[in-house]
Design a protein around this motif. Sequence first.
Motif, short mmCIF file in Angstrom:
data_model
loop_
_atom_site.label_atom_id
_atom_site.label_comp_id
_atom_site.label_asym_id
_atom_site.label_seq_id
_atom_site.Cartn_x
_atom_site.Cartn_y
_atom_site.Cartn_z
N LEU A 530 31.63 2.76 -22.29
CA LEU A 530 30.60 1.89 -21.75
C LEU A 530 30.96 0.42 -21.95
CD1 LEU A 530 27.88 2.05 -20.30
CD2 LEU A 530 26.76 1.90 -22.53
N LYS A 531 31.52 0.09 -23.09
CA LYS A 531 31.92 -1.30 -23.35
C LYS A 531 33.05 -1.72 -22.40
CE LYS A 531 33.36 -4.61 -26.87
NZ LYS A 531 34.24 -5.32 -25.92
N ARG A 533 33.73 -0.50 -19.46
CA ARG A 533 33.22 -0.60 -18.09
C ARG A 533 32.33 -1.84 -17.92
NH1 ARG A 533 31.61 4.99 -15.29
NH2 ARG A 533 31.45 3.45 -13.61
N LYS A 534 31.57 -2.16 -18.95
CA LYS A 534 30.73 -3.36 -18.87
C LYS A 534 31.60 -4.61 -18.83
CE LYS A 534 26.61 -5.49 -20.87
NZ LYS A 534 27.10 -6.89 -20.81
N ASP A 535 32.63 -4.64 -19.67
CA ASP A 535 33.55 -5.78 -19.67
C ASP A 535 34.26 -5.91 -18.32
OD1 ASP A 535 32.85 -6.38 -22.25
OD2 ASP A 535 34.63 -5.47 -23.16
N GLN A 537 33.06 -5.15 -15.41
CA GLN A 537 32.13 -5.79 -14.47
C GLN A 537 31.89 -7.25 -14.83
OE1 GLN A 537 30.63 -5.21 -11.62
NE2 GLN A 537 31.63 -3.23 -11.37
N ASP A 538 31.70 -7.53 -16.11
CA ASP A 538 31.35 -8.90 -16.54
C ASP A 538 32.52 -9.87 -16.43
OD1 ASP A 538 28.85 -7.95 -17.08
OD2 ASP A 538 29.11 -7.87 -19.26
N GLN A 542 33.55 -9.89 -12.05
CA GLN A 542 32.82 -11.15 -11.92
C GLN A 542 33.75 -12.28 -11.47
OE1 GLN A 542 29.47 -11.46 -12.08
NE2 GLN A 542 29.88 -13.52 -11.27
N ASP A 559 31.56 0.62 -7.90
CA ASP A 559 31.21 0.99 -9.26
C ASP A 559 29.70 1.18 -9.34
OD1 ASP A 559 30.84 1.19 -12.03
OD2 ASP A 559 32.19 -0.47 -12.50
N MET A 561 27.98 0.52 -11.65
CA MET A 561 27.46 -0.58 -12.45
C MET A 561 27.47 -1.91 -11.68
SD MET A 561 29.15 0.46 -16.13
CE MET A 561 28.29 -0.82 -17.07
N PRO A 563 26.30 -5.05 -10.14
CA PRO A 563 25.02 -5.74 -10.26
C PRO A 563 24.47 -6.14 -8.89
CG PRO A 563 26.81 -7.23 -10.78
CD PRO A 563 27.44 -5.87 -10.58
#
Length: 622
Positions: A530-531, A533-535, A537-538, A542, A559, A561, A563
């Motif tokens: 999860l970390k 995948r979040k990174d 995206q972020d 981004q 994805d 995720m 946004p």
Amino acid sequence: MASLPVLVTALLATSTWATPILSANINIGSSLNVDVDLKGVTSTLKSLFEPNTIPNITTSRCKVYPGDAAWPSDDAWTQLNDLSGGRLIADPTPLAAVCYPDQPGYDAARCASYTTSEWQRSYMHMHDPIEMLSPVAQGMTCLPPNLFDSQGCSRGGFPKYVMNATEPKHVQLAVNFARNTGVRLIVKNTGHDFLGKSGGKDALSIWTHWMKDIEYIEQYTDSELGYSGPVFKSGTGVQAFEIYKAAHEKGRIVVGGEGETVGVMGGYIQGGGHSPLTGLYGTGADNVLAFEAVTADGEFVVANSTSNTDLFWALRGGGGSTFAVATSVTVRAHADLEVTASRFGFSSAQTGNETFWAAIRSYVDSWVANADAGTYTYWTLIPTNGTFAFAFSPFFAPGKSKKEATALLQPWFSQLNELGVEFDPNITHFDHYYDAWRSSFPLEAVQKPNVATGSRLFPRGNFETAEKRQELFEHIKTSSEKNRVQVHFNMQAKDPAGGDNAVNSHWRPMVSFSMQSVRWPINSTAEQILKIRKDFQDVDMQSWRDISPGAGGYLAEADRMEPNFGDAFWGDKYPKLLELKKRLDPYDVFFATTGVGSERWKVESIDGLPNENGKLCRVESA
């Protein structure tokens, strides 16, 4: 009529309720006649199958699941099977279940025969009633242990029942049953979707894969859409290799995907659908003239320019599994044409890094000219242990002679020669689209169990100046240096000839549809994944969003995720789509992750990761 592929999955025969498909030609068939088809059904059960009913709204946040008091009785499921003529598959088994001694059908020899290359070929999975081409979205709950890290085999994000639908009546029965019971409903064709929209834990699945009818109509007129000419009317289970062959035999072409096993008349075309022909004729959805579909209230309808026009607008790009279940699609047929293609590659191992990146930078300068010429380039950038490989897979120029296509490529080829890059352009001319397509594109692969992919539709604004092109190049290079596998499609999406539809408005100014993927160690924990995948995206995605403000992504290759997915996947069409969703499906019978209106629901996955292994529940604040 199109004949079925020789292979009919043996899995159908493993369920006591499943009826193998024996006919070589399946007619799309009849719709539900309540007075006839439900005659003799007890009053208690009859209400579960009737259309146009208002479901009982319970206080439960979630759809109805096994173990819930409201879960349908065995008699109810048996009645659904009987009414459908034995089309219901109960407790379908994942393909990898043969690897586990505690699973029915355990077969150690068969499991041992699985190889990684075989497992990742879409041929192995496309005729299966539940398999998805994205194991990450499924939940990774049943994979061959000899190939992947595995903790056993469970249903996970797979459905509990599958309606093997071959006519509208089967679809209507399943839709009515799901609406009237509260059971989660999903729709699956071939399972092509990075986000896993064809899965759902313990759901009732409508499997449209065997709706294989293909009818050629020489003259079809729709004055509202300004079209008069040939069309194909196809069942929604028809795949690219089937419709392309049928069209070729008539001296025609249709707009469909580059991937041969994609179910082009299903979720592909409803989500927009890019194509090797998009630069000439627009997206797949732009070429639709009519749908036959089952609505959320269980009615079988025709949606076209004069009938059910709001539904017609929404189905052309608004996303599958959201507004209705299409059973057939009528699409424009265009005249066959010549194609010239080029396939080649080079790597930094042979050129050195500095020359390699100079070659990629010079390529970016040609993208606008290539897009304006109606070409379609599928190219990849693969990092491996500090080296980088580029490949045309292919450069595809429909309607172009070898001389014309070579002239388009020559400015870049001259720069490659000046840089000293050795390459064989392998420029090949084909008299027919079908032959060019068969020779040029790779077979789709099942996604790896440790990959997530994001996408961006880079608009013309990213290419208008040398500074902008340099900026985009630097971001591509940075992603590669961070070990992100990249796939790019250099093309434009021609404006629709048939007027406005729900296709993402971000497609129209696009010059490059670009994807990058992140990977994680195969034995990572859920928290670690999860970390990562979040990174991704972020930071990684981004950075692509930052240089393309106001642009979006592609809803089928993205994805979960992503946004602000409504704007990303539909642009300025999203407010109208939301309004239509509330009106056409007020009880949210249909749901697809990141689909229109999906903000009101969430899959509460068991491991907290974005997958289908969990209950679908209402979001309290929605």
